[in-house]
Write a protein that holds these residues in place. Structure first.
Motif, PDB file in Angstrom:
ATOM      1  N   THR A  18      23.318  19.446   5.798  1.00  0.00           N
ATOM      2  CA  THR A  18      22.015  19.010   5.296  1.00  0.00           C
ATOM      3  C   THR A  18      21.392  17.922   6.156  1.00  0.00           C
ATOM      4  O   THR A  18      20.186  17.682   6.090  1.00  0.00           O
ATOM      5  N   ASP A  19      22.222  17.253   6.980  1.00  0.00           N
ATOM      6  CA  ASP A  19      21.698  16.236   7.900  1.00  0.00           C
ATOM      7  C   ASP A  19      21.371  16.801   9.276  1.00  0.00           C
ATOM      8  O   ASP A  19      20.977  16.057  10.183  1.00  0.00           O
ATOM      9  N   GLY A  20      21.585  18.106   9.457  1.00  0.00           N
ATOM     10  CA  GLY A  20      21.285  18.738  10.732  1.00  0.00           C
ATOM     11  C   GLY A  20      22.394  18.642  11.755  1.00  0.00           C
ATOM     12  O   GLY A  20      22.169  18.933  12.941  1.00  0.00           O
ATOM     13  N   ALA A  21      23.606  18.246  11.321  1.00  0.00           N
ATOM     14  CA  ALA A  21      24.734  18.133  12.250  1.00  0.00           C
ATOM     15  C   ALA A  21      25.488  19.462  12.334  1.00  0.00           C
ATOM     16  O   ALA A  21      25.766  20.096  11.300  1.00  0.00           O
ATOM     17  N   LEU A  22      25.810  19.884  13.548  1.00  0.00           N
ATOM     18  CA  LEU A  22      26.624  21.090  13.706  1.00  0.00           C
ATOM     19  C   LEU A  22      28.011  20.844  13.151  1.00  0.00           C
ATOM     20  O   LEU A  22      28.667  19.848  13.475  1.00  0.00           O
ATOM     21  N   THR A  23      28.462  21.771  12.297  1.00  0.00           N
ATOM     22  CA  THR A  23      29.669  21.578  11.499  1.00  0.00           C
ATOM     23  C   THR A  23      30.512  22.841  11.555  1.00  0.00           C
ATOM     24  O   THR A  23      29.983  23.959  11.529  1.00  0.00           O
ATOM     25  N   LEU A  24      31.822  22.657  11.615  1.00  0.00           N
ATOM     26  CA  LEU A  24      32.761  23.780  11.658  1.00  0.00           C
ATOM     27  C   LEU A  24      32.933  24.357  10.260  1.00  0.00           C
ATOM     28  O   LEU A  24      33.228  23.633   9.310  1.00  0.00           O
ATOM     29  N   GLY A  25      32.750  25.667  10.122  1.00  0.00           N
ATOM     30  CA  GLY A  25      32.856  26.315   8.826  1.00  0.00           C
ATOM     31  C   GLY A  25      33.796  27.500   8.847  1.00  0.00           C
ATOM     32  O   GLY A  25      34.524  27.736   9.816  1.00  0.00           O
ATOM     33  N   ASP A  26      33.771  28.240   7.740  1.00  0.00           N
ATOM     34  CA  ASP A  26      34.544  29.476   7.609  1.00  0.00           C
ATOM     35  C   ASP A  26      36.033  29.181   7.767  1.00  0.00           C
ATOM     36  O   ASP A  26      36.557  28.251   7.149  1.00  0.00           O
ATOM     37  N   GLU A  27      36.738  29.940   8.592  1.00  0.00           N
ATOM     38  CA  GLU A  27      38.147  29.679   8.889  1.00  0.00           C
ATOM     39  C   GLU A  27      38.243  29.192  10.325  1.00  0.00           C
ATOM     40  O   GLU A  27      37.284  29.276  11.093  1.00  0.00           O
ATOM     41  N   VAL A  28      39.430  28.706  10.712  1.00  0.00           N
ATOM     42  CA  VAL A  28      39.568  28.238  12.088  1.00  0.00           C
ATOM     43  C   VAL A  28      41.001  28.430  12.566  1.00  0.00           C
ATOM     44  O   VAL A  28      41.969  28.132  11.853  1.00  0.00           O
ATOM     45  N   LEU A  29      41.137  28.981  13.766  1.00  0.00           N
ATOM     46  CA  LEU A  29      42.414  29.126  14.468  1.00  0.00           C
ATOM     47  C   LEU A  29      43.486  29.812  13.626  1.00  0.00           C
ATOM     48  O   LEU A  29      44.633  29.373  13.543  1.00  0.00           O
TER      49      LEU A  29
ATOM     50  N   LEU B 216      26.465  25.409   4.477  1.00  0.00           N
ATOM     51  CA  LEU B 216      25.910  25.212   5.818  1.00  0.00           C
ATOM     52  C   LEU B 216      24.864  26.278   6.095  1.00  0.00           C
ATOM     53  O   LEU B 216      24.919  27.380   5.537  1.00  0.00           O
ATOM     54  N   ARG B 217      23.948  25.947   6.972  1.00  0.00           N
ATOM     55  CA  ARG B 217      23.001  26.947   7.494  1.00  0.00           C
ATOM     56  C   ARG B 217      23.610  27.462   8.794  1.00  0.00           C
ATOM     57  O   ARG B 217      23.581  26.805   9.816  1.00  0.00           O
TER      58      ARG B 217
END
Length: 278
Positions: A192-203, A80-81
């Motif tokens: 790559t499609d420009g959609a905001l995406t959840l990354g890394d770790e979560v909760l 992800l960017r």
């Protein structure tokens, strides 16, 4: 694999087919220092907890997960960017948010009602972003207006919407299991499609504060399932460490290491309903 980056607690590699392998180490950080010694099984606990949460949040926001890695502490994911902002949601007042509130009556530019105390539940969860600091530097709270100036108004609105939606879903699930999700920090990036995406770790206990519901009592510091236990020891007379000294903290005693691991395991098992075997 090609090593790309090592953060405070995670290492990132690139596979031959362009995917990323994110490996959660057993390192633990507090007050922007990486501490010694490691917390046994911490990387595996946090990775498995994140994978479980990604499943629970799949209808809230897309995530970067492709599948599990070769061991329990790693996960294969899409690159992800990353957004250059730490996205934080708070449903309760504590920690650095409490410090800012006591000084200014607000958190990250969000004005709060007077009379709140440590552990107070907020009328509505709030978005309190911060800068994304490099290793050894400090995250600083920033206003929503500054986020909008950094990434644009539309993106800022979407960051706030997603962050609060993740918090609300997480808080709802945790509450069903007798746990309060006080606050959380998430990482978002563009695919790559420009959609905001959840990354890394979560909760996880590294990115969130979890409190036992049956012991919640506003007006004092709450018992927790996260690394607050480590922070408490570091700032106690027992550690002999002066946070303002600029010197690195001392090594964690064996009993603090063990109790911290126990809290991570308990959080994993209470939230997921699964047993953890190290």
């Amino acid at each position: 694999m090609k090593h790309l980056h090592s953060g405070k607690v995670r290492d990132l590699y690139q596979t031959d087919d362009g995917l990323l392998l994110m490996v959660a180490s057993d390192r633990i950080s507090a007050f922007d220092y990486v501490l010694t010694p490691d917390i046994p099984d911490k990387g595996a606990i946090l990775t498995q907890m994140s994978l479980w949460w990604f499943e629970q949040l799949a209808d809230v926001v897309p995530n970067h997960v492709v599948g599990p890695g070769p061991d329990r502490r790693s996960v294969l994911c899409r690159p992800l960017r990353m957004v250059p902002v730490e996205c934080v949601a708070r449903g309760y007042l504590t920690g650095s948010g409490l410090v800012d509130y006591r000084r200014d009556g607000e958190v990250s530019g969000v004005r709060l009602e007077p009379g709140l105390v440590d552990g107070s539940r907020l009328p509505e969860p709030i978005f309190t972003p911060s800068t994304k600091a490099a290793v050894g530097e400090h995250d600083e709270p920033i206003s929503f207006e500054r986020v909008a100036a950094e990434v644009g108004a539309d993106v800022a609105d979407e960051l706030r919407r997603i962050t609060l939606a993740v918090y609300r879903r997480g808080a709802e699930i945790a509450l069903e299991r007798g746990i309060i999700l006080a606050d959380t920090k998430i990482e978002l990036g563009w695919d790559t499609d420009g959609a905001l995406t959840l990354g890394d770790e979560v909760l996880t206990p590294d990115s969130s504060r979890f409190w036992p519901l049956d012991q919640w009592e506003p007006g004092r510091q709450q018992p927790s399932f996260d690394k607050q236990y480590v922070r408490d020891w570091l700032t106690s007379p027992a550690s002999g460490w002066d946070r303002a000294s600029g010197e690195a903290p001392p090594p964690l005693p064996d009993d603090v290491v063990k109790r911290t691991r126990d809290r991570y395991v308990e959080a994993y098992e209470k939230l997921t309903g699964r047993s953890f075997t190290g």
